[in-house]
Design a protein around this motif. Structure first.
Motif, PDB file in Angstrom:
ATOM      1  N   GLU A 102      -4.089   4.565  -4.548  1.00  0.00           N
ATOM      2  CA  GLU A 102      -4.585   4.995  -3.232  1.00  0.00           C
ATOM      3  C   GLU A 102      -5.943   5.674  -3.329  1.00  0.00           C
ATOM      4  N   ASP A 142      -0.730   6.599  -9.054  1.00  0.00           N
ATOM      5  CA  ASP A 142       0.068   5.457  -9.506  1.00  0.00           C
ATOM      6  C   ASP A 142      -0.049   4.271  -8.561  1.00  0.00           C
ATOM      7  N   GLU A 143      -0.173   4.568  -7.264  1.00  0.00           N
ATOM      8  CA  GLU A 143      -0.177   3.499  -6.251  1.00  0.00           C
ATOM      9  C   GLU A 143      -1.577   3.018  -5.899  1.00  0.00           C
ATOM     10  N   ARG A 201       1.650  10.265  -7.008  1.00  0.00           N
ATOM     11  CA  ARG A 201       1.980   8.948  -6.469  1.00  0.00           C
ATOM     12  C   ARG A 201       0.705   8.188  -6.089  1.00  0.00           C
TER      13      ARG A 201
END
Ligand code: C2E
Ligand code: MG
Ligand code: MG
Ligand code: MG
Length: 294
Positions: free
Chosen positions: A39, A36-37, A33
């Motif tokens: 971060e 994908d985000e 994640r």
């Protein structure tokens, strides 16, 4: 205390308690994640010419801006990434992002921009025969020339083998430089020097620690100096460049210069910085004396 209950498999823990297994489970699951985000971010640590103090290059070091746990260092998530294979997409992102950032700095800072960027590459990435194609694409898409990219490698079981050797020769042929990271430790050994077209040895931080300390008689501690001296002599003989890692005080920098090191990296020279902070630091350094920006 943490409890894992039957099929529900939920885990309870007390706030602030060290829970390494739990932390690793969460980290592994969340890393996809995070990619994908967006971060993940790269910080950059200057690689400095010891004589002039100029930043000649930077090393890209990944950090994770975790929504609840704050800024995480690689030690907290790279092992999980290696285990799960997520190190491959992570490394691909890091390579492309570092190339993009270099071109952005060149546009914004001109001659004050760092000339080279070092990107850490996992053995997992090298096992993929299409890795040189990925590097070619990262360079072409960003516009960075191959001579400005250094790939930092450490040994591991996966680094041996004929496929990897072919990959490293293909990278060398692209004009990219290969560095042996953490040189002198079990992770990066002498045998690699002749197996691979290496251009740079990064002397591991453990050989810099304590180098400035004298013996009780007030003399330099020859036992501590032996490895850094031998690495520099070998690099000279083999026409390799060196970078000493982990310089934490001026006395260490002086000793390294006496041993022939010209280039180093460490908290004493600069901590790893966010891109904006590095740009400010470089433009300050480049401004003529008396015209320092506020
Ligand atoms: P490395 O490649 O050997 O990077 C140098 C590490 O030493 C960095 O830790 C840096 O912050 C730290 N360091 C620099 N100067 C000093 C100093 O004076 N004193 C001390 N005590 N430490 C210093 P960091 O950023 O925590 O990274 C740790 C490791 O994580 C890196 O070691 C590298 O092996 C790995 N890593 C970081 N980014 C990536 C990445 O994008 N891909 C992969 N595969 N590995 C990465
Ligand atoms: Mg490195
Ligand atoms: Mg290193
Ligand atoms: Mg290291």
């Amino acid at each position: 205390a943490a409890k894992i209950r039957g099929k529900a498999r939920y885990v309870r823990y007390t706030d602030g308690m060290e829970q390494p297994v739990l932390a690793q489970m969460q980290t592994g699951g969340e890393l996809r994640r995070a990619l994908d985000e967006n971060e993940l971010v790269l910080f950059y640590q200057p690689i400095v010419d010891l004589e002039s103090g100029r930043t000649i290059g930077v090393e890209a070091l990944v950090r994770w801006r975790h929504p609840s746990r704050g800024l995480l260092l690689p030690g907290e998530f790279i092992p999980a990434a290696e285990r799960t294979g997520l190190i491959v997409p992570l490394g691909r992102w890091a390579l492309r992002e570092a190339c993009r950032q270099m071109i952005a700095w060149s546009a914004a800072l001109g001659d004050a921009a760092p000339h080279k960027v070092g990107v850490n590459v996992s053995a997992h990435q090298l096992q993929d025969p299409s890795f040189p194609v990925e590097v070619t694409a990262a360079l072409a898409d960003s516009g960075l020339t191959a001579d400005r990219l250094v790939l930092e490698l450490t040994e591991s079981a996966a680094l041996r083998g004929t496929a990897t050797t072919a990959t490293l020769h293909a990278l060398h042929d692209l004009g990219v430089k290969l560095a042996l990271d953490d040189f002198g430790t079990g992770e990066s050994s002498l045998s690699l020097l002749f197996a691979f077209p290496v251009a740079i040895l990064k002397l591991d931080r453990s050989f810099v620690t304590g180098i400035e300390l004298d013996t009780p008689a007030g003399l330099p501690d020859e036992a501590r100096l032996a490895v850094p001296r031998a690495v520099q002599q070998m690099a000279d003989a083999l026409r390799l460049d060196t970078v000493a890692e982990g310089i934490e005080n001026p006395a260490q920098a002086l000793r390294l210069r006496q041993l022939g090191y010209t280039t180093a990296q460490g908290f004493h020279l600069s901590r790893p910085l966010a891109p904006e902070a590095l740009a400010i630091s470089l433009s300050r350094a480049a401004a003529p004396v008396g015209q320092q920006p506020a």
